[in-house]
Design a protein around this motif. Structure first.
Motif, mmCIF file in Angstrom:
data_model
loop_
_atom_site.group_PDB
_atom_site.id
_atom_site.type_symbol
_atom_site.label_atom_id
_atom_site.label_comp_id
_atom_site.label_asym_id
_atom_site.label_seq_id
_atom_site.Cartn_x
_atom_site.Cartn_y
_atom_site.Cartn_z
ATOM 1 N N HIS A 60 0.846 -1.198 0.000
ATOM 2 C CA HIS A 60 0.000 0.000 0.000
ATOM 3 C C HIS A 60 0.884 1.252 0.000
ATOM 4 C CE1 HIS A 60 -2.914 -2.720 2.438
ATOM 5 N NE2 HIS A 60 -2.816 -3.094 1.177
ATOM 6 N N HIS A 61 1.927 1.221 0.794
ATOM 7 C CA HIS A 61 2.890 2.321 0.830
ATOM 8 C C HIS A 61 3.461 2.553 -0.571
ATOM 9 C CE1 HIS A 61 7.164 3.443 0.986
ATOM 10 N NE2 HIS A 61 6.742 4.374 1.824
ATOM 11 N N GLN A 62 3.826 1.482 -1.256
ATOM 12 C CA GLN A 62 4.404 1.603 -2.593
ATOM 13 C C GLN A 62 3.398 2.183 -3.584
ATOM 14 O OE1 GLN A 62 7.746 0.995 -3.268
ATOM 15 N NE2 GLN A 62 7.149 2.206 -5.036
ATOM 16 N N TRP A 63 2.141 1.765 -3.474
ATOM 17 C CA TRP A 63 1.108 2.320 -4.353
ATOM 18 C C TRP A 63 1.023 3.835 -4.199
ATOM 19 C CZ3 TRP A 63 -3.464 -1.425 -2.868
ATOM 20 C CH2 TRP A 63 -3.264 -2.659 -3.486
ATOM 21 N N ILE A 64 1.033 4.293 -2.940
ATOM 22 C CA ILE A 64 0.931 5.726 -2.682
ATOM 23 C C ILE A 64 2.180 6.443 -3.178
ATOM 24 C CG2 ILE A 64 0.730 7.498 -0.881
ATOM 25 C CD1 ILE A 64 -0.852 5.293 0.740
ATOM 26 N N MET A 65 3.332 5.871 -2.899
ATOM 27 C CA MET A 65 4.590 6.466 -3.365
ATOM 28 C C MET A 65 4.581 6.593 -4.885
ATOM 29 S SD MET A 65 7.458 7.647 -2.372
ATOM 30 C CE MET A 65 9.026 8.048 -3.103
ATOM 31 N N ASP A 66 4.144 5.554 -5.576
ATOM 32 C CA ASP A 66 4.089 5.581 -7.044
ATOM 33 C C ASP A 66 3.109 6.649 -7.530
ATOM 34 O OD1 ASP A 66 5.905 3.493 -7.090
ATOM 35 O OD2 ASP A 66 4.417 1.964 -7.597
ATOM 36 N N TYR A 67 1.958 6.775 -6.861
ATOM 37 C CA TYR A 67 0.976 7.774 -7.276
ATOM 38 C C TYR A 67 1.535 9.183 -7.083
ATOM 39 C CZ TYR A 67 -3.447 10.033 -8.252
ATOM 40 O OH TYR A 67 -4.420 10.812 -8.813
ATOM 41 N N LEU A 68 2.160 9.421 -5.952
ATOM 42 C CA LEU A 68 2.762 10.731 -5.709
ATOM 43 C C LEU A 68 3.833 11.048 -6.756
ATOM 44 C CD1 LEU A 68 3.031 10.582 -1.823
ATOM 45 C CD2 LEU A 68 1.631 12.203 -3.127
ATOM 46 N N THR A 69 4.633 10.077 -7.077
ATOM 47 C CA THR A 69 5.679 10.266 -8.085
ATOM 48 C C THR A 69 5.062 10.521 -9.455
ATOM 49 O OG1 THR A 69 7.214 8.896 -6.831
ATOM 50 C CG2 THR A 69 7.714 9.227 -9.168
ATOM 51 N N ASP A 70 4.077 9.716 -9.828
ATOM 52 C CA ASP A 70 3.397 9.906 -11.117
ATOM 53 C C ASP A 70 2.707 11.262 -11.204
ATOM 54 O OD1 ASP A 70 4.242 7.388 -11.882
ATOM 55 O OD2 ASP A 70 2.287 6.433 -11.561
ATOM 56 N N ALA A 71 2.268 11.788 -10.045
ATOM 57 C CA ALA A 71 1.597 13.079 -10.004
ATOM 58 C C ALA A 71 2.584 14.248 -9.915
ATOM 59 C CB ALA A 71 0.630 13.125 -8.819
ATOM 60 N N ASP A 72 3.886 13.939 -9.985
ATOM 61 C CA ASP A 72 4.948 14.955 -9.916
ATOM 62 C C ASP A 72 4.945 15.738 -8.613
ATOM 63 O OD1 ASP A 72 6.080 14.357 -12.424
ATOM 64 O OD2 ASP A 72 4.534 15.555 -13.426
ATOM 65 N N VAL A 73 4.627 15.046 -7.509
ATOM 66 C CA VAL A 73 4.628 15.680 -6.194
ATOM 67 C C VAL A 73 6.023 15.525 -5.597
ATOM 68 C CG1 VAL A 73 3.677 15.624 -3.861
ATOM 69 C CG2 VAL A 73 2.183 15.215 -5.839
ATOM 70 N N LYS A 74 6.639 16.660 -5.294
ATOM 71 C CA LYS A 74 7.951 16.674 -4.649
ATOM 72 C C LYS A 74 7.719 16.866 -3.157
ATOM 73 C CE LYS A 74 12.381 19.058 -4.840
ATOM 74 N NZ LYS A 74 13.115 20.164 -5.475
ATOM 75 N N PHE A 75 8.294 15.999 -2.337
ATOM 76 C CA PHE A 75 8.089 16.100 -0.896
ATOM 77 C C PHE A 75 9.281 15.515 -0.160
ATOM 78 C CE2 PHE A 75 6.497 11.984 -2.152
ATOM 79 C CZ PHE A 75 6.906 11.135 -1.139
ATOM 80 N N MET A 76 9.407 15.895 1.098
ATOM 81 C CA MET A 76 10.383 15.280 1.990
ATOM 82 C C MET A 76 9.700 14.082 2.638
ATOM 83 S SD MET A 76 13.147 16.882 1.589
ATOM 84 C CE MET A 76 14.103 16.115 2.879
ATOM 85 N N TYR A 77 10.426 12.996 2.731
ATOM 86 C CA TYR A 77 9.848 11.783 3.282
ATOM 87 C C TYR A 77 9.425 12.013 4.724
ATOM 88 C CZ TYR A 77 8.829 6.957 2.500
ATOM 89 O OH TYR A 77 8.160 5.796 2.272
ATOM 90 N N PRO A 78 8.209 11.571 5.074
ATOM 91 C CA PRO A 78 7.686 11.858 6.418
ATOM 92 C C PRO A 78 8.309 10.962 7.486
ATOM 93 C CG PRO A 78 6.156 10.475 5.226
ATOM 94 C CD PRO A 78 7.261 10.835 4.249
ATOM 95 N N SER A 79 8.335 11.476 8.712
ATOM 96 C CA SER A 79 8.748 10.640 9.828
ATOM 97 C C SER A 79 7.585 9.721 10.192
ATOM 98 C CB SER A 79 9.157 11.487 11.030
ATOM 99 O OG SER A 79 8.075 12.268 11.460
#
Length: 168
Positions: A60-79
């Motif tokens: 599930h984490h990977q799905w979200i990570m892939d969606y964020l990447t595909d959506a061109d969202v730049k972010f700092m990895y959360p704690s």
């Protein structure tokens, strides 16, 4: 709505999805802690069950990570917040699992509601097809496992039945 020339989703949806990203890892951590508990106790069927549950959380984490990447969202990895649950018996982890899965579903619903309010049908569709659909299975499996563990029968028979809930 975000400037779609820069990224597919709004800042608010981005923030909620990054928060969900961390939550899925927190779930992974909790389920691996339960796997450890049952492994130390020598109940290998329940250790295996929780290892499989943990691996689903990483998916599930990977799905979200892939969606964020595909959506061109730049972010700092959360704690990732520390889990505070403790288990004094063999049933408590299953109660805590269903509580956690309900919490996860509610968080995903909030993301979905935000997507719909923003008329971001792509994100709403993705959530429906991936995470919401998955949560039906997650909650159902969690309830079934808790029902089995609350039965008044041999622990190892219950453990085998719970293990068999995950058919892979």
């Amino acid at each position: 709505m975000a400037n779609r020339k820069l990224m597919l989703i709004s800042s608010e949806l981005s923030s909620l999805l990054v928060k969900q990203l961390a939550h899925e890892l927190k779930n992974y951590s909790l389920y691996m802690s339960f796997a450890n508990l049952f492994g130390i106790e020598g109940i290998s069927d329940l250790e295996s069950y929780y290892r499989k549950r943990a691996s689903e959380e990483l998916l599930h984490h990977q799905w979200i990570m892939d969606y964020l990447t595909d959506a061109d969202v730049k972010f700092m990895y959360p704690s990732i917040d520390k889990n505070t649950e403790t288990a004094d018996d063999y049933v408590t982890p299953f109660k805590q699992t269903i509580d956690r899965e309900i919490q996860t579903t509610e968080m995903i619903y909030k993301i979905y509601e935000t997507a719909m309010a923003e008329k971001d049908f792509m994100t709403a569709s993705w959530l429906s097809e991936k995470l919401i659909k998955e949560q039906i299975e997650e909650e159902n499996t969690s309830r079934a496992a808790l029902d089995i563990m609350e039965q008044d029968s041999d622990l190892y028979l219950r453990a085998e039945k719970v293990h068999d809930l995950l058919k892979y």
